[in-house]
Scaffold this motif. Structure first.
Motif: not given
Length: 655
Positions: A120-123, A142-148
């Protein structure tokens, strides 16, 4: 070997060379066969430079352990040993450590532990609706979110990875001659809409920092935009309803954002090696988004390069246009040409004629090299690296998964040998481009947000490309905000997109071009305001369109000419369109020539002293069931095969 990259050209030991490379994904193969496959690249393909990604998730699957580059955890992580093999075999390497690589690797090569869902610390990278940008590869429904990329937590982890590569893999360089950062933008995202990212807190903070640097004070911002903000924090990313200048700001932000991430990732490696990138070509609907984002003029010492992965250019008009625009955007090599994937992309790639055509088109249109992706098929990798694809990977490479050279190998070898022999001279030759399109990129940012009714840059460029192609005319692409009077003076016409405003400095540049005898053509309304929307009307455009003799006399093909400025030497590239079944007549500086090549094939000819010299002609295309006795005729002299076959002549000898 000492390599530099000057104006997009690889200069090896002081000599400019066409950069011919082949990719080998070592991490997908048994280390026991690495040496054999590398010999195949060298001996069967005639290629001296290997490219290879370094998948972060492969070398550091556990956040609690340091990256493994020596095979301590499993043999296929021994990239240091792989590079030692390359050096022993006389091969050089372009290393590609990401941190995101795509390459059909799970989560694009990122380790699972940098996913915002896992930490959760990764935006997360956010789109305009505030939803995470996701990478769908079969590893999650659904695919995994990418880090900013600029989020502090991820940026620190990515910097640690890249620094480890620099210190433990690249230190002392060895066979590594260059470095590629990122992949096709950042996350194979170079061609996505501007609304796809980056609306994360770190992205918006960078946007506001840029506004502060551009406008200095909120008062100056308000004067330009007709707003009443008191603090930069009150400014939010613009939408389709925002003013034109705000939309142009968002486009400019995307260009600066890409440049910034390239810079910080490059700095993290801590290497003095030349750095290149591999932008994916634009889509037609997102051409303005791509133009707004891709501004190599901002990258400092980082060099432009591009890829393919967008369609069969001999058969699809849009694909051909996108490919040529990518090649003309800036000097640089084609760093991934599809030579091996027919099942994953298009069945036309089962035959080497498709890739041969595209590799030559890239070079004719302005590329300074080409890559065989991949040169070698592989047959074994850990499921956590890629569980979505079965071997071999790819399905039809020039070197098969068992190490056998396939029918594509001689085609690659002929191209590699031709440009090894003539590449320096080819690069010295000047394209027959007498006309240019001037990019005015604030319009690209506006069009990306406001849609088709406002000012456009991409639509005008695409229309210009189609007009020039119909007339058989080559052209150049220049960025008007960085172009010089000397650069524009090289062209008889400069076509620019029209709209309500244009930088005063750009208007003065174009007005000076007209005063010096050049012609400036405006596609749309003639600007009457400057970049702050103050009155400024300096342009008096011409109404004449460029014209000239079409180089193709008969047959369905495109032709490109390059001529040496000091010697009686010319290169003619003939690109046969899918569906052509007869000979191609083409004008040359020495008179009319006739080329017989396969349907969808191509030819490259060196002409010197009034005669045919070396050449490579593709006479076979199994995918299109086309097999001809390849032939070139000029002024009564013919070079022809005895039967259906490819035609290769090097150093005056038939191969």
């Amino acid at each position: 070997m000492i390599i530099e990259v000057r104006d997009g050209v690889a200069v090896v030991d002081g000599v400019p060379r066409v950069l011919v490379t082949a990719d080998y994904p070592y991490y997908r193969d048994d280390p026991a066969v690495w040496a054999d496959r590398l010999r195949g690249v060298r001996d069967e393909l005639g290629i001296e430079v290997v490219t290879c990604y370094l998948p972060w998730r492969h070398h550091q699957p556990d956040p609690g352990a340091a990256p493994d580059f020596t095979g301590a955890t499993r043999p296929s992580t021994n990239v240091v040993g792989f590079l030692e093999l390359c050096e022993e075999l006389g091969l050089r390497v372009i290393a590609k450590p990401g941190p995101f690589i795509h390459a059909e690797v799970t989560y694009g090569g990122l380790p699972d532990w940098v996913c915002p869902d896992a930490d959760p610390s990764i935006e997360p990278l956010l789109d305009a609706a505030g939803a995470p940008s996701r990478w769908a590869d079969g590893s999650a429904a659904a695919g995994r979110p990418l880090p900013a990329p600029l989020g502090p937590a991820f940026l620190a982890k990515a910097a640690q990875w890249l620094s480890a590569v620099g210190k433990e893999v690249l230190a002392g360089a060895g066979p590594v001659i260059a470095l590629q950062i990122a992949n096709e933008g950042l996350y194979t995202s170079g061609a996505l809409p501007l609304t796809a990212y980056d609306y994360s807190p770190s992205g918006v903070a960078f946007f506001r920092d840029l506004l502060r640097s551009w406008y200095a004070t909120p008062e100056a911002y308000n004067e330009a935009h007709g707003t009443a903000v008191r603090d930069w924090a009150e400014i939010h990313p613009p939408t389709a309803a925002s003013g034109l200048l705000a939309q142009a700001d968002w486009g400019r932000f995307h260009a600066e954002y890409l440049a910034e991430v390239y810079r910080v990732w490059t700095q993290a490696v801590g290497s003095d090696l030349p750095v290149v990138v591999n932008l994916n070509p634009p889509t037609v609907p997102e051409l303005d988004d791509w133009l707004a984002r891709v501004r190599p003029e901002l990258w400092g010492g980082i060099s432009y390069g591009f890829t393919n992965w967008m369609g069969v250019v001999s058969a699809e008009r849009d694909a051909q246009a996108r490919y040529v625009i990518a090649a003309k955007r800036a000097p640089g090599p084609n760093l991934e040409e599809n030579w091996g994937f027919s099942q994953l992309y298009n069945p036309a790639y089962i035959d080497g004629a498709t890739s041969f055509h595209q590799s030559l088109l890239a070079l004719a249109a302005g590329a300074t090299g080409f890559n065989v992706y991949t040169g070698v098929a592989t047959s074994g990798w850990a499921p956590e690296l890629d569980a979505a694809h079965a071997g071999p990977y790819p399905d039809c490479a020039p070197i098969d998964a068992d190490g056998t050279a396939t029918v594509k190998a001689p085609v690659v070898r002929a191209l590699a040998d031709f440009f090894a022999l003539h590449g320096t001279e080819f690069l010295e030759c000047v394209p027959a481009a007498r006309d240019a399109f001037g990019l005015y990129l604030p319009y690209a940012g506006i069009a990306a947000l406001s849609g088709p009714d406002g000012p456009q840059c991409g639509r005008a460029l695409l229309a210009f490309h189609e007009r020039m192609r119909a007339k058989g005319l080559d052209y150049a692409v220049v960025d008007l905000e960085s172009a010089t009077p000397e650069e524009l003076a090289a062209y008889r016409t400069v076509t620019v997109p029209g709209g309500p405003f244009m930088h005063a400095s750009v208007q003065r540049l174009l007005a000076a071009c007209t005063a010096a005898g050049g012609q400036v053509l405006v596609d749309g309304p003639v600007p009457e305001l400057d970049e702050r929307l103050a009155p400024c009307a300096l342009l008096t455009p011409s109404a004449e369109e460029p014209d000239g003799e079409h180089p193709i006399l008969y047959g369905a093909a495109d032709a490109f000419l390059r001529s040496h400025p000091d010697r009686d030497v010319h290169y003619v590239t003939v690109l046969v369109q899918t569906g052509n079944r007869g000979p191609i007549g083409v004008r040359t500086p020495y008179g009319n020539a006739e080329v017989i090549a396969a349907d969808g094939g191509a030819a490259v000819l060196r002409l010197a002293g009034g005669r045919l010299d070396d050449l490579v002609v593709k006479g076979l295309n199994g995918f299109l069931s086309s097999a001809v006795a390849a032939r070139v005729t000029l002024n009564g002299d013919s070079v022809v095969t005895a039967g259906p076959a490819d035609l290769v002549m090097l150093a005056g000898e038939r191969a």
